[in-house]
Scaffold this motif. Structure first.
Motif, PDB file in Angstrom:
ATOM      1  N   GLY A 124     -47.115  14.292 -15.801  1.00 11.97           N
ATOM      2  CA  GLY A 124     -46.016  13.430 -16.217  1.00 11.97           C
ATOM      3  C   GLY A 124     -44.821  14.276 -16.606  1.00 11.97           C
ATOM      4  O   GLY A 124     -44.942  15.502 -16.750  1.00 11.97           O
ATOM      5  N   TYR A 125     -43.681  13.629 -16.743  1.00 14.78           N
ATOM      6  CA  TYR A 125     -42.481  14.358 -17.169  1.00 14.78           C
ATOM      7  C   TYR A 125     -41.503  13.399 -17.833  1.00 14.78           C
ATOM      8  O   TYR A 125     -41.547  12.189 -17.606  1.00 14.78           O
ATOM      9  CB  TYR A 125     -41.822  15.090 -15.979  1.00 14.78           C
ATOM     10  CG  TYR A 125     -41.133  14.175 -14.989  1.00 14.78           C
ATOM     11  CD1 TYR A 125     -41.849  13.534 -13.972  1.00 14.78           C
ATOM     12  CD2 TYR A 125     -39.764  13.930 -15.068  1.00 14.78           C
ATOM     13  CE1 TYR A 125     -41.216  12.689 -13.082  1.00 14.78           C
ATOM     14  CE2 TYR A 125     -39.123  13.083 -14.172  1.00 14.78           C
ATOM     15  CZ  TYR A 125     -39.851  12.465 -13.181  1.00 14.78           C
ATOM     16  OH  TYR A 125     -39.228  11.613 -12.301  1.00 14.78           O
ATOM     17  N   ALA A 126     -40.643  13.964 -18.661  1.00 18.02           N
ATOM     18  CA  ALA A 126     -39.615  13.167 -19.344  1.00 18.02           C
ATOM     19  C   ALA A 126     -38.505  14.115 -19.767  1.00 18.02           C
ATOM     20  O   ALA A 126     -38.749  15.309 -19.978  1.00 18.02           O
ATOM     21  CB  ALA A 126     -40.213  12.474 -20.572  1.00 18.02           C
ATOM     22  N   ASP A 127     -37.301  13.566 -19.872  1.00 20.56           N
ATOM     23  CA  ASP A 127     -36.158  14.409 -20.256  1.00 20.56           C
ATOM     24  C   ASP A 127     -35.538  13.889 -21.554  1.00 20.56           C
ATOM     25  O   ASP A 127     -35.845  12.779 -22.004  1.00 20.56           O
ATOM     26  CB  ASP A 127     -35.081  14.403 -19.160  1.00 20.56           C
ATOM     27  CG  ASP A 127     -34.406  13.053 -19.048  1.00 20.56           C
ATOM     28  OD1 ASP A 127     -35.138  12.044 -18.918  1.00 20.56           O
ATOM     29  OD2 ASP A 127     -33.179  12.975 -19.142  1.00 20.56           O
ATOM     30  N   LEU A 128     -34.668  14.686 -22.119  1.00 25.73           N
ATOM     31  CA  LEU A 128     -33.900  14.258 -23.292  1.00 25.73           C
ATOM     32  C   LEU A 128     -32.504  14.862 -23.175  1.00 25.73           C
ATOM     33  O   LEU A 128     -32.347  16.090 -23.271  1.00 25.73           O
ATOM     34  CB  LEU A 128     -34.577  14.740 -24.585  1.00 25.73           C
ATOM     35  CG  LEU A 128     -33.859  14.350 -25.872  1.00 25.73           C
ATOM     36  CD1 LEU A 128     -33.803  12.828 -26.029  1.00 25.73           C
ATOM     37  CD2 LEU A 128     -34.543  14.979 -27.082  1.00 25.73           C
ATOM     38  N   GLN A 129     -31.526  14.009 -22.931  1.00 24.88           N
ATOM     39  CA  GLN A 129     -30.150  14.485 -22.770  1.00 24.88           C
ATOM     40  C   GLN A 129     -29.517  14.753 -24.137  1.00 24.88           C
ATOM     41  O   GLN A 129     -30.026  14.303 -25.174  1.00 24.88           O
ATOM     42  CB  GLN A 129     -29.342  13.474 -21.956  1.00 24.88           C
ATOM     43  CG  GLN A 129     -29.916  13.247 -20.548  1.00 24.88           C
ATOM     44  CD  GLN A 129     -30.075  14.539 -19.759  1.00 24.88           C
ATOM     45  OE1 GLN A 129     -29.129  15.304 -19.601  1.00 24.88           O
ATOM     46  NE2 GLN A 129     -31.291  14.830 -19.305  1.00 24.88           N
ATOM     47  N   ALA A 130     -28.390  15.454 -24.128  1.00 27.82           N
ATOM     48  CA  ALA A 130     -27.746  15.873 -25.382  1.00 27.82           C
ATOM     49  C   ALA A 130     -27.381  14.684 -26.266  1.00 27.82           C
ATOM     50  O   ALA A 130     -27.368  14.780 -27.495  1.00 27.82           O
ATOM     51  CB  ALA A 130     -26.502  16.692 -25.071  1.00 27.82           C
ATOM     52  N   SER A 131     -27.120  13.531 -25.649  1.00 27.96           N
ATOM     53  CA  SER A 131     -26.743  12.334 -26.406  1.00 27.96           C
ATOM     54  C   SER A 131     -27.950  11.630 -27.027  1.00 27.96           C
ATOM     55  O   SER A 131     -27.791  10.687 -27.805  1.00 27.96           O
ATOM     56  CB  SER A 131     -26.061  11.340 -25.458  1.00 27.96           C
ATOM     57  OG  SER A 131     -26.990  10.973 -24.444  1.00 27.96           O
ATOM     58  N   GLY A 132     -29.158  12.064 -26.645  1.00 29.28           N
ATOM     59  CA  GLY A 132     -30.361  11.369 -27.104  1.00 29.28           C
ATOM     60  C   GLY A 132     -30.878  10.398 -26.043  1.00 29.28           C
ATOM     61  O   GLY A 132     -31.877   9.709 -26.241  1.00 29.28           O
ATOM     62  N   TYR A 133     -30.184  10.356 -24.897  1.00 32.77           N
ATOM     63  CA  TYR A 133     -30.578   9.448 -23.814  1.00 32.77           C
ATOM     64  C   TYR A 133     -31.757  10.028 -23.016  1.00 32.77           C
ATOM     65  O   TYR A 133     -31.742  11.207 -22.650  1.00 32.77           O
ATOM     66  CB  TYR A 133     -29.381   9.205 -22.886  1.00 32.77           C
ATOM     67  CG  TYR A 133     -29.656   8.251 -21.757  1.00 32.77           C
ATOM     68  CD1 TYR A 133     -29.875   6.891 -22.002  1.00 32.77           C
ATOM     69  CD2 TYR A 133     -29.702   8.688 -20.436  1.00 32.77           C
ATOM     70  CE1 TYR A 133     -30.134   6.012 -20.969  1.00 32.77           C
ATOM     71  CE2 TYR A 133     -29.963   7.816 -19.391  1.00 32.77           C
ATOM     72  CZ  TYR A 133     -30.175   6.475 -19.664  1.00 32.77           C
ATOM     73  OH  TYR A 133     -30.436   5.603 -18.638  1.00 32.77           O
ATOM     74  N   ILE A 134     -32.759   9.183 -22.798  1.00 36.96           N
ATOM     75  CA  ILE A 134     -33.914   9.558 -21.968  1.00 36.96           C
ATOM     76  C   ILE A 134     -33.683   8.935 -20.598  1.00 36.96           C
ATOM     77  O   ILE A 134     -33.642   7.710 -20.474  1.00 36.96           O
ATOM     78  CB  ILE A 134     -35.229   9.015 -22.584  1.00 36.96           C
ATOM     79  CG1 ILE A 134     -35.435   9.566 -23.995  1.00 36.96           C
ATOM     80  CG2 ILE A 134     -36.419   9.336 -21.674  1.00 36.96           C
ATOM     81  CD1 ILE A 134     -36.503   8.813 -24.802  1.00 36.96           C
ATOM     82  N   ASP A 135     -33.512   9.761 -19.583  1.00 35.94           N
ATOM     83  CA  ASP A 135     -33.206   9.235 -18.245  1.00 35.94           C
ATOM     84  C   ASP A 135     -34.489   8.919 -17.485  1.00 35.94           C
ATOM     85  O   ASP A 135     -34.655   7.843 -16.932  1.00 35.94           O
ATOM     86  CB  ASP A 135     -32.342  10.270 -17.508  1.00 35.94           C
ATOM     87  CG  ASP A 135     -31.688   9.694 -16.266  1.00 35.94           C
ATOM     88  OD1 ASP A 135     -32.029   8.558 -15.893  1.00 35.94           O
ATOM     89  OD2 ASP A 135     -30.849  10.378 -15.659  1.00 35.94           O
TER      90      ASP A 135
END
Ligand SMILES: CC(C)(COP(=O)(O)OP(=O)(O)OC[C@H]1O[C@@H](n2cnc3c(N)ncnc32)[C@H](O)[C@@H]1OP(=O)(O)O)[C@@H](O)C(=O)NCCC(=O)NCCS
Length: 168
Positions: free
Chosen positions: A68-79
């Motif tokens: 599995g995978y997940a991201d975390l952008q600088a704004s706190g947004y998970i794409d």
């Protein structure tokens, strides 16, 4: 299970996880046409690779295989937040979510947000996200229902208040 940073070169493996996740775990929530619009077999590999490299996700591996995978952008947004169909219900999603929370705390983020599919809404609610708005996104011209969700994070309270005069 291990959670680590994405390594460039793993884009195709993440595409496999994404396809498996959407077509296996979301199939009870969307029509065949919607699933194919969301995760099309005809993918522009270069565009996908550029997106993943820019996203810099975290990957969860089990015995060396990406589960599995997940991201975390600088704004706190998970794409992106996807667990492969072969690995669902084994705590991979929760471990990734825990990891995103730890990264968010380290970065001093005050909020997490995501556009969450119907298939993942209960999971995000379980992790204390709230639905801000239900919406219909147009994906490759096909409407898909999802929800804008967010979670307020506690401010860093690791500071120690100065003791009152005379009490120290
Ligand atoms: C949602 C998702 C990430 C969960 O991953 P997972 O590894 O299966 O989750 P876990 O094994 O950590 O499950 C954690 C808990 O959530 C529950 N849960 C997981 N998916 C759920 C779902 N779709 N509906 C309700 N509960 C769910 C599990 O039962 C488990 O509960 P428990 O702790 O009481 O046993 C995964 O199902 C997925 O990738 N779904 C399809 C793709 C998708 O919609 N991604 C999100 C895009 S925004």
């Amino acid at each position: 299970m291990l959670i680590r940073d994405f390594i460039p070169g793993e884009e195709t493996e993440l595409r496999r996880v994404f396809m498996s996740s959407v077509h296996t775990l979301a199939r009870d929530f969307y029509t065949e046409e919607q699933l194919n619009a969301w995760a099309s077999a005809a993918c522009d590999q270069q565009k996908w690779a550029s997106k993943i490299i820019a996203m810099r996700p975290f990957v969860a591996t089990v015995k060396g295989q990406i589960a599995g995978y997940a991201d975390l952008q600088a704004s706190g947004y998970i794409d992106h937040f996807f667990v492969s169909g072969d690995f669902s219900g084994q705590g991979i999603g929760s471990a990734l979510m825990q990891h995103l929370h730890e990264i968010a705390a380290r970065r001093g983020l005050l909020q997490l947000s995501a556009q969450v599919s119907l298939s993942a809404e209960s999971f995000f609610i379980k992790h204390r996200f709230l639905v801000n708005e239900r919406q219909t996104a147009l994906v490759m011209g096909t409407p898909l229902a999802n929800a804008r969700m967010s979670k307020a994070l506690l401010a860093d309270n690791s500071f120690k208040p100065t003791p009152l005069c005379g009490t120290a």
